[in-house]
Design a protein around this motif. Structure first.
Motif, short mmCIF file in Angstrom:
data_model
loop_
_atom_site.label_atom_id
_atom_site.label_comp_id
_atom_site.label_asym_id
_atom_site.label_seq_id
_atom_site.Cartn_x
_atom_site.Cartn_y
_atom_site.Cartn_z
N THR A 139 0.82 -1.21 0.00
CA THR A 139 0.00 0.00 0.00
C THR A 139 0.85 1.26 0.00
OG1 THR A 139 -0.17 -0.15 2.42
CG2 THR A 139 -1.97 -1.08 1.12
N GLU A 140 2.14 1.15 0.29
CA GLU A 140 3.01 2.32 0.19
C GLU A 140 3.04 2.84 -1.24
OE1 GLU A 140 5.78 5.43 0.65
OE2 GLU A 140 4.31 4.45 1.97
N ASP A 141 2.91 1.95 -2.22
CA ASP A 141 2.89 2.35 -3.62
C ASP A 141 1.61 3.10 -3.96
OD1 ASP A 141 5.42 1.03 -4.34
OD2 ASP A 141 4.31 -0.81 -3.97
N PHE A 142 0.52 2.77 -3.28
CA PHE A 142 -0.74 3.49 -3.45
C PHE A 142 -0.71 4.83 -2.72
CE2 PHE A 142 -1.64 -0.84 -4.45
CZ PHE A 142 -2.71 -0.85 -5.34
N ARG A 143 -0.13 4.81 -1.52
CA ARG A 143 -0.03 6.05 -0.77
C ARG A 143 0.85 7.06 -1.51
NH1 ARG A 143 2.87 9.35 1.16
NH2 ARG A 143 4.69 8.14 0.49
N TYR A 144 1.95 6.57 -2.07
CA TYR A 144 2.86 7.46 -2.80
C TYR A 144 2.13 8.12 -3.97
CZ TYR A 144 6.87 9.04 -5.54
OH TYR A 144 7.76 9.81 -6.26
#
Length: 642
Positions: A139-144
């Motif tokens: 989800t870090e890729d979505f948050r970014y």
């Protein structure tokens, strides 16, 4: 095709998930692709059990003519320009959710999707899933993307993508844990999942670990300045934007989630795509997909692609091929060991677009009179056009949905589409267009002859042939037709500005929609819609440009579109679709001629699992995408491309 398209499941309180769990016995016998084994043995790559997600996507095979395949080999394809390597994103069709061959949505990169009220979407990622470089996909890729790209004014000056807004309002985005993302809108957003599944998908994630080194909020300022200079960019945002092109596939350093990885930097005439060691799909026996190790794309001019294909230089080719190439392609099939399939293009091949926003007030009033549009349609001999231009192989009728769509009704296809010169002449007389000049051409109310200039892009002799036949039948109704070819950009600008009174182009692209697919092609939603460009522009710009629809029937379409967007059930959406299609059939906003063209698909006899019958379309099929080319395999993998 592999089965008739079926309606999507209702999206209220819906859980989409794979019906085939990864069996423990399968997990124990995962099969390493031989092409990767040397790298694993050398310690350069983890073994397969450490590369796959905890719950890989198990692809359904042994259905619809497919079979479990074997690893290995190279697949050759041809493209006409380097930018067309983006088709590997389309064909690879790795999406958060995607359509299957029956046009049903199912999770792909995601393990599951929960939908409530069509406005709350909870996305469940596959734990242990990795980017092509081995870095975790979380989800870090979505948050970014959400915080550092979509809502960063340097990278996105206009804010988040339109598909992520409802009535101009963005969603609330939450990240409960490293494998869960939740999007919540105040109203339904029926376009969200289809946008994720599109040929050019809505990307709501980025490889954060790679892109942070080019982001002003994350990178060391001095190092970033050096990278900007080395990249010859004006600033960090320009560099970030250029390197962040998941769809274009032109940055070999950018990690991807597709079946194959581009290894060739621009510019080049030969591109090599190698298998993604961390791809998330497997077959039922535990073989990691894709089956094929490498895809080789050679770039040639579009005019040479049919010739090169005919002499055996492509193993899978449809792009740049046309029905009129069939004679040549068939002649070389046995000699060069390939087969030519004919897939259906599920849309309208040719249609006329009366410009309801034409600048000339006399012509505008006439174009907006439904009797005139009906008369024009009745005065076209579609059967003759089909026989002469298309060998009688296409479907004659209106610019509407096709029989393969659950929304199809025969009356939509037939309304005002029969060749009836008597009725066409009666309608024209009823309009008061009874006076004629010495040529027998009717006169407008201001005395000008009824001469219609149909603008074309000048790209196809097919359009010229169609217009020549229409010219003959319209002449018998007292209408003179002229065609005016121009370059595509000039052609569109003439329509947008109101200079063009009529144009010819392909019609409905997705002729096989379900009730849960957007009816936007039938509603003023885009300036590119040649029948009402200014109304479409008004919608696109939220009223900042263009004109509000001022014809009652068109305004009704806009109202129905908003109702469709807010509908919660498939039943309600179906009823709205039917009214939209009924309005189109009666109002003849566009004049369909023929639909369901045939697309030649050349397939090497070594290549397996390519369906003999299929649909070939950008929307919703992603061309080869819905048939999952990662499951195509070579019966003779030892034979490689030159």
């Amino acid at each position: 095709m592999r089965g008739r398209p079926l309606p999507l499941t209702a999206l209220s309180a819906l859980m989409l998930s794979f019906a085939i769990p990864l069996d423990a016995a399968v997990a124990a016998r995962l099969i390493e692709p031989p092409w990767l084994a040397p790298r694993v043995d050398a310690g350069l790559l983890p073994p397969i059990e450490r590369r796959l997600p905890a719950a890989p996507a198990v692809v359904r095979l042994d259905a619809d003519g497919t079979a479990v395949g074997a690893h290995g080999g190279e697949l050759r394809m041809l493209m006409a320009k380097t930018q067309d390597i983006r088709m590997m994103t389309v064909y690879g069709y790795s999406r958060l959710v995607g359509y299957d061959a029956r046009l049903r949505l199912e999770p792909d990169l995601l393990e599951a999707v929960e939908v409530k009220e069509n406005r709350i979407f909870t996305l469940r990622l596959r734990k242990g899933h990795r980017w092509s470089d081995g870095h975790p996909f979380t989800t870090e890729d979505f948050r970014y993307f959400w915080e550092d790209v979509a809502n960063n004014r340097d990278l996105s000056p206009f804010g988040p993508p339109r598909d992520l807004t409802v009535d101009g309002q963005p969603p609330r985005v939450e990240f409960p844990d490293e494998s869960t993302v939740r999007y919540t809108w105040s109203k339904p957003n029926p376009d969200f999942l289809p946008a994720l599944a599109a040929a050019h998908p809505l990307y709501i994630y980025r490889p954060a670990h790679y892109l942070k080194q080019f982001h002003g909020a994350h990178a060391d300022p001095r190092e970033l300045e050096q990278k900007v200079a080395a990249g010859r960019s004006r600033n960090w945002a320009g560099l970030h934007h250029r390197l962040d092109k998941q769809y274009r596939y032109d940055n070999p350093e950018l990690p991807v989630l597709q079946p194959w990885i581009n290894t060739t930097p621009m510019p080049a005439q030969r591109f090599v795509f190698e298998r993604n060691p961390y791809f998330h799909r497997i077959d039922r026996d535990g073989r990691q997909l894709p089956y094929i190790d490498r895809v080789i794309i050679n770039v040639s001019s579009s005019s040479l692609v049919p010739i090169k294909t005919g002499v055996g230089e492509s193993d899978l080719q449809a792009r740049y091929l046309r029905l009129d190439h069939m004679t040549f392609l068939s002649a070389g099939a046995e000699r060069n060991d390939y087969t030519v399939h004919l897939w259906r293009v599920p849309g309208t091949q040719a249609a006329l677009f009366p410009n309801l926003n034409v600048s000339d007030p006399v012509w505008r009033e006439l174009m907006r009179d439904v009797r005139f549009r009906r008369a024009l349609s009745l005065a076209i001999d579609r059967h003759e056009i089909n026989q002469v231009v298309y060998f009688g192989l296409l479907v004659e009728g209106n610019n509407t949905v096709l029989p393969d769509s659950p929304l199809f009704r025969s009356r939509y296809q037939a309304a005002w589409a029969e060749f009836d010169l008597d009725q066409a002449n009666r309608l024209l007389d009823e309009l008061g267009l009874t006076a004629r000049d010495q040529r027998g051409i009717r006169l407008l109310q201001d005395g000008r002859p009824l001469e219609i200039v149909v603008h074309t892009s000048g790209e196809s002799t097919e359009e010229t042939d169609v217009l020549e036949l229409i010219r003959y039948s319209w002449q018998r109704a007292g209408i003179k037709l002229y065609s005016r070819p121009s370059q595509r950009e000039v052609f569109r600008n003439r329509v947008f500005s109101g200079e063009a009174m009529m144009s010819i182009w392909k019609g409905v692209e997705n002729g096989i929609p379900t009730a849960d697919m957007s009816p936007d092609e039938f509603v003023p939603t885009s300036q590119d819609q040649l029948q009402w460009p200014k109304w479409g522009q008004y919608f696109e710009t939220k009223g900042r440009a263009g004109d509000r629809p001022d014809m009652p029937a068109a305004a009704r379409l806009s109202t129905l579109y908003e109702r469709w967007r807010n509908a919660v059930t498939s039943t309600a959406r179906d009823a709205i679709w039917q009214e939209i299609l009924g309005i189109h059939a009666e109002q003849v906003f566009t004049i369909g001629i023929v639909s369901a063209a045939l697309q030649p698909v050349v397939v090497s006899n070594r290549l397996r699992n390519v369906p003999e019958q299929g649909i070939y379309s950008w929307r919703p099929g992603s061309y080869f995408g819905i048939y999952r080319p990662d499951t195509f395999w070579l019966a003779d993998p030892a034979r490689t491309a030159d």
